[in-house]
Design an enzyme around this catalytic site. Structure first.
Site, mmCIF file in Angstrom:
data_model
loop_
_atom_site.group_PDB
_atom_site.id
_atom_site.type_symbol
_atom_site.label_atom_id
_atom_site.label_comp_id
_atom_site.label_asym_id
_atom_site.label_seq_id
_atom_site.Cartn_x
_atom_site.Cartn_y
_atom_site.Cartn_z
ATOM 1 N N HIS A 155 -16.233 2.310 18.162
ATOM 2 C CA HIS A 155 -15.567 0.993 18.214
ATOM 3 C C HIS A 155 -15.123 0.537 16.821
ATOM 4 C CE1 HIS A 155 -17.449 0.644 22.285
ATOM 5 N NE2 HIS A 155 -18.434 1.284 21.667
ATOM 6 N N SER A 276 6.672 1.487 -2.240
ATOM 7 C CA SER A 276 7.443 0.441 -1.569
ATOM 8 C C SER A 276 8.633 0.089 -2.440
ATOM 9 C CB SER A 276 6.559 -0.787 -1.376
ATOM 10 O OG SER A 276 7.356 -1.956 -1.261
ATOM 11 N N LYS A 282 2.240 -0.529 -4.102
ATOM 12 C CA LYS A 282 1.940 0.175 -2.854
ATOM 13 C C LYS A 282 1.805 1.682 -2.988
ATOM 14 C CE LYS A 282 1.307 -1.217 0.587
ATOM 15 N NZ LYS A 282 2.117 -1.571 1.740
ATOM 16 N N GLU A 289 1.846 8.473 9.016
ATOM 17 C CA GLU A 289 2.429 7.521 9.969
ATOM 18 C C GLU A 289 3.552 8.161 10.773
ATOM 19 O OE1 GLU A 289 2.705 3.301 8.190
ATOM 20 O OE2 GLU A 289 2.727 4.674 6.497
#
Ligand code: ARG
Length: 480
Positions: A155, A276, A282, A289
């Protein structure tokens, strides 16, 4: 001259021709189409349908075309619909009218079914190599960080300590099953449809088995109607690909979380990270992804082909032309995703100290403490309750389980309704034993079962995986 112009008096409408054209996609099958034709030439020759000179002329012409395809010098003619007609016409241009004998006893229906299976066999061999490449990267990281402990999660909450290598080996298992599915798919796809003709079977005494053998197939299909309409192997491949992508996507998801500085377990190498355009701070895990995102595309391809097939009568229907874009794209996505993930995993920077620090917070050793009470005769349910109270107490005073003093532990035991547990409150050695059980190393060593995270089990699994995958040293991870 059109391959099928005889019974028509009008040229096809330009839009109809555009709509039916598949050369942009099936040019991918050029090599397989030529190899299928070469074997068919042998079949025609053996059946006496080509004389020696004709077979030699067509064979030489086809081999010349194959060289042109590899060299990338051949220009496909969009007016010629698909790869089969392009190759046949290119052959005619180079060797003259004898090329017209090649299509004897053959239809584009058995031809395309043969080409696609040949292509698949070639392509799946490279996919398998890429699966092994990722397995190797995972095992090498496990070997390089064989003692690293991390909090195992359920979880997404800290659960129990596990070895980082154990977590990596979970993916090696998933990929091993993907390899198994790939092999199963390949075994069923490994039949030659050539000689099935349009649907009824070739009208000449072709030795289908000899032709299949020449093409490297394990055997021949047994029913001509089925052979020209069967795309089960496409569905099986896409199901395998979708599931393998699902595994990569889950790994990607974990890499994304773990590389977040709030976790800080890992850092993706510069070469596999992106910045970024606006935020100079970043470090984005874009490759992971994109693997996660492209999984959706492969899932879509599986559903597309199942849907394509469900309403079709048996035998060949032109709808089947739509099998190629999803199949070709799915394997391109799977192949590149496997290679990218291998690169990402092989170059990960692992922060063992951060992992360990995270594993020692969140009371991840509570289950081991409860198990220790069970060894002293306390029923597990009661042990669970007692350790829950110990966790509450530790949390309230801001310590870990190892920081509880004897009085805290005695008080909780003494309050138990279980006689054995209450009696243990008098045992002077018990608080120390429970604190020892709450130590990270002892909790980690407890799940000493086959498949458990006890270091001796994981190290044996790592060694077995390294042996299976041909990794004989811990050096830089082999890159593919
Ligand atoms: N381009 C077609 C396909 O991919 C080849 C087979 C064509 N057969 C036919 N009867 N028109 O399915």
């Amino acid at each position: 001259m059109k391959a099928w112009g005889g019974r028509f008096s009008a040229e096809p409408d330009a839009d109809a021709a555009d709509f039916g054209r598949s050369i942009d996609v099936d040019a991918e099958l050029a090599i397989d189409d030529i190899r299928g034709s070469l074997a068919h030439v042998s079949g025609l020759r053996a059946a006496g349908l080509l004389d020696e000179a004709e077979a030699a002329a067509i064979g030489d012409g086809l081999r010349g075309l194959e060289a042109e395809v590899w060299a990338g010098t051949i220009a496909w003619d969009p007016a010629l619909e698909d790869i089969h007609l392009n190759i046949e016409m290119a052959l005619a241009e180079r060797i003259g009218p004898v090329a017209g004998k090649l299509h004897t006893g053959r239809s584009r229906n058995d031809q395309v079914a043969t080409d696609l299976r040949l292509w698949l066999k070639r392509r799946l061999a490279t996919i398998e190599e890429a699966v092994v490449g990722l397995q190797r990267a995972l095992v090498c990281q496990g070997l390089a960080h064989r003692e690293a402990v991390m909090p195992g999660h359920t979880h997404v909450q800290p659960a129990q300590p596990v070895l980082f290598a154990h977590h990596l080996l979970a993916y090696v298992e998933m990929l091993e099953r993907d390899r198994g599915r790939l092999a199963d798919t390949l075994a069923r796809a490994d039949r030659s449809p050539l000689g099935s003709g349009a649907l009824a079977g070739a009208g000449f005494a072709l030795d289908r088995e000899a032709v299949a053998h020449e093409l490297g197939f394990a055997g021949v299909t047994r029913n001509s109607i089925d052979a020209v309409g069967d795309r089960d192997f496409v569905v099986e491949t896409l199901a395998m690909a979708a599931l393998a992508m699902t595994h990569l996507s889950r790994l990607a998801e974990e890499l994304v979380w773990w590389s977040n500085p709030a976790f800080g377990f890992l850092r993706l190498a510069d070469a596999w990270s992106t910045g970024s355009s606006m935020m100079p701070n970043k470090r984005n895990p874009d490759p992971a992804e994109l693997v996660r995102g492209r999984t959706a595309r492969v899932d879509g391809h599986l559903v597309a082909v199942l849907t394509l097939l469900k309403g079709l009568p048996s035998g060949y229907q032109r709808d089947l032309q739509e099998d190629k874009p999803p199949l070709i794209d799915a394997l391109a996505v799977l192949g590149s995703s496997l290679r990218v993930m291998a690169g990402v995993v092989a170059t990960l920077h692992v922060d063992e100290a951060r992992m360990r620090a995270a594993a020692t917070t969140g009371f991840t050793t509570a289950t081991a403490v409860a198990d220790t009470l069970v060894e002293r005769g306390v029923p597990f349910r009661e042990a669970h309750h007692i350790v829950g109270s110990l966790v509450a107490r530790a949390e309230a005073i801001g310590v870990e389980l190892t920081g509880l003093v004897d009085e805290d532990i005695r008080a909780v035991l003494g309050a138990s309704s279980d006689a054995v547990a209450a009696g243990l409150a008098e045992d002077a050695g018990l608080p120390g034993a429970l604190r020892a059980a709450a130590e990270l190393e002892s909790a980690l060593a407890r799940p000493d079962v086959i498949g458990g995270t006890a270091p001796r089990r994981v190290h044996a699994e790592l060694a077995a995986a390294a042996e299976r995958l041909g990794i004989d040293h811990v050096g830089p991870t082999p890159r593919r």
